[in-house]
Enzyme design. Structure first.
Site, mmCIF file in Angstrom:
data_model
loop_
_atom_site.group_PDB
_atom_site.id
_atom_site.type_symbol
_atom_site.label_atom_id
_atom_site.label_comp_id
_atom_site.label_asym_id
_atom_site.label_seq_id
_atom_site.Cartn_x
_atom_site.Cartn_y
_atom_site.Cartn_z
ATOM 1 N N ARG A 128 39.122 42.725 50.830
ATOM 2 C CA ARG A 128 39.127 41.576 49.929
ATOM 3 C C ARG A 128 39.107 42.028 48.477
ATOM 4 N NH1 ARG A 128 37.434 36.472 52.200
ATOM 5 N NH2 ARG A 128 37.234 36.677 54.449
ATOM 6 N N ARG A 141 43.295 40.465 51.222
ATOM 7 C CA ARG A 141 43.029 39.090 50.813
ATOM 8 C C ARG A 141 42.708 39.088 49.323
ATOM 9 N NH1 ARG A 141 41.644 35.693 55.299
ATOM 10 N NH2 ARG A 141 40.567 34.356 53.813
ATOM 11 N N GLY A 179 37.892 30.557 45.591
ATOM 12 C CA GLY A 179 38.195 29.218 45.088
ATOM 13 C C GLY A 179 39.298 28.519 45.850
ATOM 14 N N ASP A 232 21.675 57.710 32.620
ATOM 15 C CA ASP A 232 22.160 56.454 32.072
ATOM 16 C C ASP A 232 21.782 55.268 32.951
ATOM 17 O OD1 ASP A 232 23.808 54.814 30.255
ATOM 18 O OD2 ASP A 232 25.133 54.632 31.994
ATOM 19 N N CYS A 282 30.113 26.330 51.284
ATOM 20 C CA CYS A 282 30.845 27.288 50.451
ATOM 21 C C CYS A 282 30.230 27.422 49.069
ATOM 22 C CB CYS A 282 32.305 26.845 50.331
ATOM 23 S SG CYS A 282 33.378 27.952 49.416
ATOM 24 N N CYS A 307 33.777 44.451 53.293
ATOM 25 C CA CYS A 307 33.196 43.622 54.350
ATOM 26 C C CYS A 307 32.820 42.277 53.749
ATOM 27 C CB CYS A 307 31.963 44.290 54.961
ATOM 28 S SG CYS A 307 31.090 43.247 56.164
ATOM 29 N N CYS A 357 37.541 25.608 42.098
ATOM 30 C CA CYS A 357 37.944 24.813 43.249
ATOM 31 C C CYS A 357 37.841 23.340 42.882
ATOM 32 C CB CYS A 357 37.053 25.124 44.459
ATOM 33 S SG CYS A 357 37.602 24.293 45.974
ATOM 34 N N CYS A 390 32.470 22.003 48.781
ATOM 35 C CA CYS A 390 31.995 22.055 50.168
ATOM 36 C C CYS A 390 30.611 22.694 50.246
ATOM 37 C CB CYS A 390 32.980 22.839 51.026
ATOM 38 S SG CYS A 390 34.625 22.092 51.067
#
Length: 602
Positions: free
Chosen positions: A314, A68, A122, A569, A82, A324, A75, A79
């Site tokens: 994703r 994905r 988006g 570091d 979201c 995940c 967007c 919503c």
């Protein structure tokens, strides 16, 4: 999990290598690694280092052939489940993936076996070059499905062009069949355009058209039966999604309507409501109202997760991989690409990320307590089971994906450079103890010629043999840093994980760092970094293996050193009172001078 086959293209590449005299090349280390010292005289059985594995398979045997890709964080809706009501800080444009970077990464995943790519946001349709992106994805050999999840606002204007470019699967987000409610949840107008877009998709032959509906108590739970009726005369797959927690969306368990509750409502309303057969990787439990053209589905991520069959990865708009949906650990492929990491290194990072993928998400009660991106910054409607970013180098922050121990079981490292360099020990005494030196060592520096000038040793006449070396070192970090590492609360991410990957990279880059080192093919690297209880000390151990004409002590020592410097570091913002000490060779095997093993008390 090792796969039992090697793709035809890789086998053809091996055959080509076997036909080229003097060839010293390596293929993708996670699929096939080939090396011989002299192809001009080699026989087939001399190709001793061929290993087949798959970076898309996690430690639980789940094969991830579905990618994905979020094309944008922007967007045209707002919503409430979201995006937080006050919006989200968007990533600067120069930190987002370009079209070429998206296509390059997509190509790498497809080469490894990804057969389905879904474009999300988006809102993906706000990206002006989306048709061009789809057309270029369509050219990828092996990619079977190009899907898109959209809010549907612009479909009546764009869908024909998208379909011609290669789009063949469509999900449309719609949470209400009432215009006024639509405006309330999305904070925008446009319900009629979405309905028109759904009807157009049906007319164009998308089969089925999937409609995603997030069910929220007190908002649209009274429309469950209305959505079921929506399938009576339309060939649509309405999928009810349990409301899920993400940063800023105001989730509470009393707003979630469970699968069982929705099923009970529909069973009472529609006699004969029946379950359908599901495919192995389906996220939706399929049902059908008797006599309907379409069907219903339930995505039960909260009440009955389907993590055991998850096949999804994703890629966020800013180039981070999430293995995940609910996990907050990410790895930046964008920075890897921009730092000119090889294809093999990028896929190694992906493979290691998947090896750290959990068996299942943390559960409904724990997820709200976890930090995660808002959904709009992850990408797409919530239909899948399953923050830090790299800086300065491609491997600065891999976060918590990689194994805590036994970092690599000697995954073959694709090192296209061949090193012909030897290191030899010089006899010396430590305290009152004579070090473990055998009679084959001498007291001459091999890297200095008769005139006292630096000289690179010629090992061309030496025979190929198995070599290994183990080095170790310590980093004293103190109690405050130790506590932060234990809780994985360092701002720069998972210290031990990043140190491991940096050490691996350091070993591979040894000839670039040490002037008189030649390049050598490394058949395996194993690096562990562990926090020792009670001492606030990180113990780093690296073992390097090779089939070659010279030892790999320098690679092992470099791996430990780079890992230790990486720890410093990542922790120096907390304190500079960090001590790196006791970096030393512990043992080595192979070579004409025999083996070496340091006394344990040394």
């Amino acid at each position: 999990m090792y796969r039992s086959f090697v793709r035809n293209s890789q086998m053809l590449a091996v055959k080509r290598l076997l036909k080229v005299p003097g060839c010293k090349q390596s293929l993708n280390p996670l699929c096939l690694s080939v090396h011989t010292s002299d192809f001009s005289t080699c026989q087939v059985d001399s190709v001793a280092k061929i290993k087949a594995s798959d970076p898309l398979t996690d430690s639980y045997g789940r094969y991830h052939d579905y990618l994905r890709i979020s094309l944008t964080e922007r967007c045209n809706l707002r919503c409430e489940y979201c995006m937080p009501s006050d919006g989200v800080p968007l990533t600067p444009k120069d930190k987002l993936l370009t079209s070429d970077e998206i296509l390059y990464l997509a190509k790498l995943f497809v080469r490894q076996g990804v057969t389905k790519i879904r474009l999300t946001g988006g809102e993906p349709t706000v990206r002006k070059d989306i048709i061009n992106i789809i057309a270029r994805l369509k050219e990828l050999d092996g990619l079977k499905t190009i899907a898109m999840t959209t809010n549907g606002l612009t479909l009546t204007r764009q869908l024909v062009g998208l379909q011609k470019a290669g789009l063949n699967l469509l999900n449309i987000s719609l949470d209400t069949l009432q215009s006024a409610r639509y405006e309330k949840v999305t904070r925008r107008k446009g319900w009629e355009r979405v309905i028109a877009g759904i009807d157009l998709a049906i007319q164009l032959g998308f089969n089925p058209v999937k409609v995603n509906c997030v069910v929220m108590r007190g908002f649209n739970d009274d429309e469950i039966c209305d959505f079921a009726r929506f399938t009576l005369d339309r060939n649509v797959d309405v999928r009810f999604i349990e409301y899920m927690p993400f940063s800023g969306n105001g989730w509470h368990d009393n707003r979630m309507v469970s699968f069982k509750e929705m099923l009970s409502i529909l069973t009472k309303e529609f006699p004969g409501f029946e379950a359908l057969k599901n495919e192995p990787n389906d996220t939706s439990k399929a049902y059908k109202v008797p006599g309907s053209k379409g069907k219903l589905g339930f995505i039960t991520s909260m009440s009955n997760n389907f993590c055991s069959t998850c096949n999804r990865i994703r890629l966020t708009a800013d180039g981070n991989i999430k293995v995940c949906l609910f996990g907050n650990a990410e790895i930046s492929l964008r920075d890897a690409v921009r730092n000119n990491s090889s294809e093999d290194d990028i896929m190694t990072m992906v493979g290691l990320a998947l090896q750290r993928k959990k068996k299942q998400h943390a559960g409904m009660l724990n997820l709200p307590q976890m930090q995660n991106r808002p959904m709009i910054l992850i990408g797409g409607k919530i239909d899948c089971t399953k923050n830090n970013r790299v800086s300065r180098t491609a491997n600065k922050n891999i976060n918590s994906f990689l194994p805590n121990t036994s970092f690599l079981n000697f995954i073959p490292i694709n090192h296209s450079m061949n090193r012909f360099y030897e290191t030899r020990s010089i006899s010396y005494t430590h305290g009152n103890r004579n070090m473990n030196i055998d009679s084959k060592h001498n007291d001459k520096l091999t890297h200095v010629d008769a005139a006292g000038k630096a000289n690179m040793v010629n090992v061309g006449k030496k025979i190929v043999s198995s070599r290994s070396a183990t080095a170790c070192g310590k980093v004293l970090v103190g109690p405050k840093v130790s506590a932060l590492i234990k809780s994985n609360s360092m701002k720069k991410g998972d210290v031990l994980t990043v140190a491991r990957i940096a050490g691996i990279q350091g070993a591979k880059k040894t000839p670039d760092l040490i002037p008189l080192c030649h390049n050598i093919f490394l058949s395996g690297i194993k690096l562990d970094a562990t926090l020792e209880d009670g001492t606030d000390t990180i113990i780093i151990t690296a073992t390097v293996e090779s089939e070659g004409k010279t030892g790999v002590e320098m690679e092992a020592l470099t791996a430990v050193t780079i890992a230790a410097l990486t720890v410093y570091d990542m922790c120096k913002a907390v304190t500079h009172n960090i001590v790196i000490r006791d970096i030393k060779l512990m043992e080595k095997t192979g070579g004409v001078r025999g083996d070496f093993k340091r006394n344990s008390e040394d």
